[in-house]
Scaffold this motif. Structure first.
Motif, PDB file in Angstrom:
ATOM      1  N   CYS A  55       0.814  -1.245   0.052  1.00 44.16           N
ATOM      2  CA  CYS A  55       0.053  -0.229  -0.108  1.00 44.16           C
ATOM      3  C   CYS A  55       0.833   1.346   0.035  1.00 44.16           C
ATOM      4  O   CYS A  55       1.950   1.263   0.498  1.00 44.16           O
TER       5      CYS A  55
ATOM      6  N   THR B 152      -3.279   4.083  -2.459  1.00 44.17           N
ATOM      7  CA  THR B 152      -3.261   3.071  -3.683  1.00 44.17           C
ATOM      8  C   THR B 152      -2.696   1.844  -3.142  1.00 44.17           C
ATOM      9  O   THR B 152      -1.841   1.667  -2.121  1.00 44.17           O
TER      10      THR B 152
ATOM     11  N   MET C  46      -1.129  -1.884  -4.361  1.00 41.85           N
ATOM     12  CA  MET C  46      -0.349  -2.460  -5.415  1.00 41.85           C
ATOM     13  C   MET C  46      -0.059  -4.049  -5.170  1.00 41.85           C
ATOM     14  O   MET C  46       0.247  -4.478  -4.098  1.00 41.85           O
TER      15      MET C  46
ATOM     16  N   GLU D  29      -1.282  -1.455 -10.255  1.00 41.16           N
ATOM     17  CA  GLU D  29      -2.280  -0.966  -9.207  1.00 41.16           C
ATOM     18  C   GLU D  29      -3.511  -1.678  -9.171  1.00 41.16           C
ATOM     19  O   GLU D  29      -4.134  -1.940 -10.343  1.00 41.16           O
TER      20      GLU D  29
ATOM     21  N   ASN E 223      -7.312   2.636  -6.212  1.00 42.02           N
ATOM     22  CA  ASN E 223      -6.981   3.840  -5.736  1.00 42.02           C
ATOM     23  C   ASN E 223      -8.081   4.524  -5.164  1.00 42.02           C
ATOM     24  O   ASN E 223      -9.078   4.211  -5.475  1.00 42.02           O
TER      25      ASN E 223
ATOM     26  N   ARG F  89      -2.563  10.935  -7.158  1.00 39.74           N
ATOM     27  CA  ARG F  89      -2.372   9.398  -7.351  1.00 39.74           C
ATOM     28  C   ARG F  89      -0.869   9.214  -7.658  1.00 39.74           C
ATOM     29  O   ARG F  89      -0.333   8.277  -7.320  1.00 39.74           O
TER      30      ARG F  89
ATOM     31  N   MET G  19       1.230   6.614  -5.598  1.00 38.38           N
ATOM     32  CA  MET G  19       1.980   5.232  -6.511  1.00 38.38           C
ATOM     33  C   MET G  19       3.480   5.329  -6.012  1.00 38.38           C
ATOM     34  O   MET G  19       4.134   4.342  -5.810  1.00 38.38           O
TER      35      MET G  19
END
Length: 426
Positions: free
Chosen positions: A93, A105, A107, A113, A116, A385, A389
């Motif tokens: 995360c 987010t 992943m 991903e 979100n 975002r 990420m």
């Protein structure tokens, strides 16, 4: 150490394991010979290490979807076996904490991903303990939306603005807290059942660009962010540079005017005090009548920008002054780092007065005039975002180091990923 000897020194073995896994991640799908070529590690050592990584559940074999043609033009009889990072080995995360919201987010271990999510931060949440609690709630909401729970989460990366020491997870100052010198890492350890990594949000923007954006495969570049504050991430020789003591690259707090405007860090004359959103609004509040006061800061900024676009002289003067200050600071970056690429990121990239042709021309005019082209400038309008990420990439990096280090120290044990017989060893 030559291949064929029983073992390598642990430090060398660990470095090679990291290099091999990083190459597989970077190449996405790679044959063992490709990994050996990319890393400079012998084919025999790559074969040995990749066998370990497959057995540990970190890497998996896949068939080449497009095998090379044979001598007569037809496809070869047997497709090549390629390697890739195993996506379901871990769930990680990334979270970006802003002053009024948290972006999360989720992943997989390969960097794909999964989800979100944005959660609002309640007003008055400006001390560290409540912020940690709101972060936990936001992550829980995201996991629920994905159909998972905290037991599935292997690692968390967190970014927030301010002066941070990532290695100590210490927040010297952040606009998100009233207090200074906050041991935020300890609070996060109490709130989460998995390893937590922390860094300045601009550094995470650079990681996001390196993993997923315009910096992918570029050895050196700068990321300049403009949001509530001004930040910078530096990548040198494919590595994030944080400064000798861990809190470098504070571009927003370089001084552009002696005894100038008051910055929210407490000092005067910082670049941020002229370019950040609160600086623009501070001038607008005293110089302009924007009518009925909008309900939030973003609406105020949009109203100011609309006034400038409509030709309002005072609004134009606010953006033009900010642009001049910004161009001078950018010229200093060019003269110091000589970057081939500068990437602009952040919410304020909507306001092209801060990166338009006029500002870039002023930057070039004030940079050293040499017989070569100026740095490439690219604008990436990711929004929050991007930061989340980058935080997930930080988590993947940190988790990878822990897992590889633990398993390199005990090669006699097999420790598969979460989907194997045993949980990961932290």
């Amino acid at each position: 150490m030559p291949d064929g000897l029983p073992a390598q020194p642990q430090g060398l073995r660990l470095r090679n394991r990291r290099a091999v896994l990083a190459a597989i991640r970077r190449l996405r799908r790679a044959a063992r010979v490709d990994v050996a070529r990319d890393t400079g590690i012998s084919a025999a050592t790559v074969t040995s290490i990749t066998a370990e990584l497959v057995a540990e559940g970190l890497v998996e074999e896949v068939l080449d979807e497009a095998p090379e043609p044979g001598e007569r033009g037809g496809a070869r009889g047997r497709p090549r076996v390629l390697l890739r990072v195993r996506p379901d080995a871990f769930l990680v995360c990334g979270a970006k904490i802003s002053e009024d919201h948290i972006t999360v987010t989720l992943m997989d271990f390969e960097g794909g991903e999964q989800l979100n999510h944005v959660a609002r931060m309640p007003r008055g949440s400006d001390s560290a303990a409540p912020v940690a609690g709101h972060l936990r709630a936001a992550v829980a909401e995201a996991l629920t939306l994905l159909g998972r729970d905290f037991g599935a989460l292997d690692c968390l990366g967190v970014g927030l603005p301010g002066f941070l020491e990532a290695s100590r997870r210490l927040v010297h100052w952040s606009p998100c807290f009233r207090a200074r010198d906050v041991d935020f890492g300890a609070l996060l350890d109490e709130a989460f059942p998995c390893p937590v990594f922390l860094d300045n949000d601009a550094n995470l923007a650079a990681l996001a660009e390196q993993w997923f954006g315009y910096g992918k495969g570029v050895p050196e570049f700068l990321v300049v962010t403009i949001e509530h504050g001004v930040g910078m991430g530096i990548v040198l020789d494919h590595k994030l540079y944080r400064g000798g003591r861990g809190i470098g690259a504070e571009f927003g707090h370089t001084k552009v005017e002696l005894d100038g405007a008051l910055c929210r860090c407490g000092q005067r004359g910082c670049l941020e005090a002229y370019v950040a959103d609160y600086a623009l609004l501070r001038e607008a509040t005293t110089a302009l009548d924007l009518g009925a006061r909008p309900v939030d800061r973003q609406a105020e900024l949009d109203a100011l920008f609309a006034a400038a676009k409509a030709g309002d002289a005072m609004a134009l003067s606010i953006f033009n002054r900010a642009g001049r200050m910004f161009s001078l600071a950018l010229a200093n970056l060019v003269n110091i780092f000589d970057p081939a690429l500068i990437i602009f990121s952040g919410e304020q990239m909507r306001y092209d007065f801060l990166y338009g042709a006029r500002v870039l021309d002023q930057m070039r005019d004030n940079a050293l005039c040499l017989d070569r082209p100026p740095p490439e400038v690219r604008v990436h309008k990711w929004g929050d975002r991007l930061w989340a990420m980058g935080a997930a990439a930080l988590a993947i990096d940190g988790l990878t180091d822990r897992v590889l280090g633990t398993r390199a120290s005990d090669q006699s044990e097999s420790r598969p990923g979460r989907t194997g017989p045993s949980a990961p060893a932290y």
